[in-house]
Design a protein around this motif. Structure first.
Motif, short mmCIF file in Angstrom:
data_model
loop_
_atom_site.label_atom_id
_atom_site.label_comp_id
_atom_site.label_asym_id
_atom_site.label_seq_id
_atom_site.Cartn_x
_atom_site.Cartn_y
_atom_site.Cartn_z
N PRO A 59 0.84 -1.20 0.00
CA PRO A 59 0.00 0.00 0.00
C PRO A 59 0.88 1.25 0.00
CG PRO A 59 0.05 -1.03 2.17
CD PRO A 59 0.69 -1.99 1.23
N ARG A 60 0.28 2.36 -0.41
CA ARG A 60 1.03 3.62 -0.47
C ARG A 60 1.53 3.99 0.92
NH1 ARG A 60 0.30 8.38 -4.62
NH2 ARG A 60 2.12 9.56 -3.98
N PRO A 61 2.76 4.52 1.04
CA PRO A 61 3.28 4.91 2.35
C PRO A 61 2.40 5.97 3.02
CG PRO A 61 5.04 4.87 0.72
CD PRO A 61 3.76 4.70 -0.03
N LEU A 62 2.42 5.95 4.33
CA LEU A 62 1.70 6.96 5.10
C LEU A 62 2.36 8.34 4.89
CD1 LEU A 62 -0.62 7.23 7.18
CD2 LEU A 62 1.09 6.88 8.97
N ILE A 63 3.70 8.37 4.98
CA ILE A 63 4.48 9.58 4.77
C ILE A 63 5.53 9.30 3.70
CG2 ILE A 63 6.16 11.17 5.78
CD1 ILE A 63 3.55 11.82 6.88
N GLU A 64 5.66 10.20 2.74
CA GLU A 64 6.71 10.11 1.72
C GLU A 64 7.55 11.38 1.77
OE1 GLU A 64 5.08 8.55 -2.22
OE2 GLU A 64 3.24 8.95 -1.06
N ILE A 65 8.85 11.24 1.97
CA ILE A 65 9.77 12.37 1.99
C ILE A 65 10.60 12.30 0.72
CG2 ILE A 65 11.61 13.53 3.27
CD1 ILE A 65 10.56 11.93 5.75
N ARG A 66 10.55 13.35 -0.06
CA ARG A 66 11.19 13.34 -1.37
C ARG A 66 12.16 14.52 -1.52
NH1 ARG A 66 9.95 9.02 -0.98
NH2 ARG A 66 8.29 7.83 -2.02
N LEU A 125 12.74 9.21 2.19
CA LEU A 125 12.34 8.20 3.17
C LEU A 125 10.84 7.99 3.11
CD1 LEU A 125 13.31 6.45 5.63
CD2 LEU A 125 12.74 8.42 7.06
N ASP A 126 10.40 6.74 3.27
CA ASP A 126 8.97 6.41 3.37
C ASP A 126 8.68 5.88 4.77
OD1 ASP A 126 8.57 7.08 0.73
OD2 ASP A 126 8.70 5.02 -0.01
N ALA A 180 10.43 18.54 10.81
CA ALA A 180 9.97 18.79 9.44
C ALA A 180 8.81 17.86 9.10
CB ALA A 180 11.12 18.60 8.47
N ILE A 181 8.91 16.60 9.50
CA ILE A 181 7.83 15.64 9.23
C ILE A 181 6.55 16.04 9.95
CG2 ILE A 181 7.11 13.23 9.62
CD1 ILE A 181 10.10 12.47 9.17
N LEU A 182 6.69 16.56 11.16
CA LEU A 182 5.52 17.03 11.91
C LEU A 182 4.94 18.31 11.32
CD1 LEU A 182 6.88 16.40 15.49
CD2 LEU A 182 4.70 15.53 14.67
N GLY A 183 5.74 19.03 10.54
CA GLY A 183 5.30 20.32 10.02
C GLY A 183 5.61 21.47 10.93
N GLY A 225 12.20 20.44 -1.58
CA GLY A 225 11.74 19.06 -1.45
C GLY A 225 10.28 19.00 -1.04
N GLN A 226 9.80 17.82 -0.77
CA GLN A 226 8.37 17.64 -0.52
C GLN A 226 8.14 16.55 0.51
OE1 GLN A 226 6.04 16.34 -3.96
NE2 GLN A 226 4.77 18.17 -3.78
N ILE A 227 7.12 16.77 1.35
CA ILE A 227 6.63 15.75 2.27
C ILE A 227 5.18 15.48 1.90
CG2 ILE A 227 6.16 15.14 4.66
CD1 ILE A 227 8.41 17.01 5.49
N LEU A 228 4.89 14.22 1.57
CA LEU A 228 3.53 13.81 1.21
C LEU A 228 2.92 13.01 2.35
CD1 LEU A 228 4.21 12.50 -2.42
CD2 LEU A 228 3.49 14.80 -1.75
N TYR A 229 1.67 13.34 2.68
CA TYR A 229 0.92 12.57 3.67
C TYR A 229 -0.24 11.90 2.93
CZ TYR A 229 -2.49 11.56 7.30
OH TYR A 229 -3.42 10.94 8.09
N ARG A 230 -0.22 10.59 2.91
CA ARG A 230 -1.21 9.80 2.16
C ARG A 230 -1.34 10.30 0.72
NH1 ARG A 230 -3.47 5.91 4.87
NH2 ARG A 230 -3.69 5.98 7.13
N GLY A 231 -0.19 10.60 0.11
CA GLY A 231 -0.15 10.98 -1.30
C GLY A 231 -0.41 12.44 -1.59
#
Length: 435
Positions: free
Chosen positions: A2-9, A31-32, A55-58, A65-71
């Motif tokens: 399944p798609r990662p919960l968090i995607e760091i790109r 990182l995923d 950064a992940i928490l916001g 770069g980009q942080i995706l939460y559920r896409g």
């Protein structure tokens, strides 16, 4: 999968110091984070572990770069994440129950549902009977239970923990580690994904299903290691020891590389702009005693001799290196002639030698110049903390100041007045001039 919960790109983060120098804290992080896993971020001091977590928490913006939460690209705070702090962060005027309920202040819940949620998390972390107590009445372990309960009250998808056990004694931290794992493995637990920052390799291996090992200057990911060991984990299991040795080697090579580091940016006074490892001087002196008895030692052998966690030992070694007491060829720790001279000197001689060494380190020179420029030969604590925060934006200025004062006090260089909250000059002349 399944798609990662968090995607760091391709995440980069930089800050500008007081001198105008651009400092890159995080470099090209990818990182995923998936559901149903515990991820531990490990690495040497100053590698950006906490910066990545924030950064992940916001809580902190990124440079690129980009942080995706559920896409979906994450903007601002992640409402599905909560944080357990290292220093508890409780409000002293609120009871246990009120501190926990504070986490629900923005939740759209009826009053009875809110009260039930608070009762539920109090029970889940073992705080029954302490609901009306105030923080000053609680032990460190109980305070951290309150912090954990407050984070759990919002039923987060991602529970983040920033070195949550480092301020606790060994037995209490071991108990809480086991209880967090129990929460995670419980069939109906609200906790599905945990992201934690730790300086302890054994703690990371004991808790995490994946370990992210970071390097420093700038912070980057050196390795992502799966941990297939079943719970409860045996620290003497062959795979546990094998993984521990592998991570030790990665972190050691990061902190004590075989290749010489590029020279640091010089200050106006010609000294390299660098901070100091926040370790006690007594531990650093103790390292010399061990080396005198044992001779030069491989880092792993040294860690076994002194019985200190590797990441803490690395800070002690870096401090001794900064003072020119040891060298570290190929990861081996060897005492220098300067270290032998210091060890052979009497107390007065040691103070004189340390006084001379500290003057060649940027942060001590920064304080000395400030004291010399002041008519009263005093520096206000807040002024100095502000300078340290601007110069080293990703470090904790209080820790740096505490170490500065402790080292300088021993060397009789300058002192700190707690009642007045000022640093004041003691012996601003060089040792030779003062004599």
């Amino acid at each position: 999968m399944p798609r990662p919960l968090i995607e760091i790109r391709n995440l980069f983060q930089s800050f500008r110091s007081a001198s105008g120098q651009e400092s890159e804290v995080l470099h090209d992080i990818n990182l995923d984070l998936h559901e149903h896993e515990i991820v531990a971020i490990l690495g040497p001091s100053g590698c950006g572990k906490s910066s990545l977590l924030r950064a992940i928490l916001g809580l902190e913006p990124v440079t690129s770069g980009q942080i995706l939460y559920r896409g979906t690209p994450q903007v601002g705070l992640n409402p599905s994440a909560s944080l357990v702090f290292q220093n508890f962060a409780l409000f002293p005027w609120l009871t246990v129950q009120e501190n926990i309920a504070l986490g629900l202040s923005h939740a759209t819940l009826p009053a009875d549902a809110r009260a039930q949620r608070v009762r539920s998390v109090i029970q889940s972390v073992g705080l029954q009977g302490s609901e009306e107590a105030y923080p000053k009445e609680l032990s460190g372990g109980m305070k951290q239970r309150v912090g954990l309960a407050r984070a759990l009250a919002v039923e987060p998808e991602i529970l983040c923990m920033d070195e949550p056990f480092s301020a606790l004694d060994v037995l209490t931290s071991e108990t809480l580690r086991n209880e967090v794992i129990d929460l995670y493995t419980r069939e109906r637990s609200p906790v599905k994904t945990i992201l934690m920052v730790t300086h302890s390799i054994s703690e990371g291996l004991f808790m995490a299903t994946r370990l992210v090992v970071m390097g420093a200057h700038p912070g980057s990911i050196r390795a992502v290691i799966d941990n297939p060991l079943p719970y409860p984990r045996d620290e003497h299991a062959p795979l546990f020891l094998e993984l521990s040795n592998r991570i030790h080697a990665l972190i050691t090579q990061t902190v004590l590389p075989s290749d010489p580091a590029p020279p640091a940016v010089a200050s106006a006074g010609g000294l390299p702009i660098q901070s100091i490892p926040t370790v006690s001087l007594s531990r650093t002196m103790g390292l010399l005693e061990v080396l005198e008895n044992e001779g030069g030692l491989e880092l792993f052998d040294l860690a076994r001799n002194v019985d200190i966690d590797l990441t803490q030992l690395l800070l002690v070694v870096k401090a001794a290196e900064l003072l020119h007491w040891v060298s570290t060829p190929e990861g081996r720790v060897e005492m220098t002639p300067g270290g032998r001279e210091f060890l052979a000197a009497d107390v007065a001689g040691r103070k004189r030698l340390l006084n001379r060494s500290l003057r060649q380190i940027y942060v001590f020179d920064l304080v000395i110049r400030g004291l010399q420029a002041s008519p009263s030969h005093e520096l206000d604590e807040n002024t100095l903390l502000g300078q340290l925060a601007l110069t080293f934006p990703r470090e904790r200025p209080q820790r740096i100041l505490h170490t500065l004062v402790a080292w300088a006090r021993y060397a009789e260089l300058f002192r700190y007045s707690a009642p007045r909250r000022v640093v004041h000059g003691l012996n601003l002349l060089a040792p030779e001039s003062a004599g």
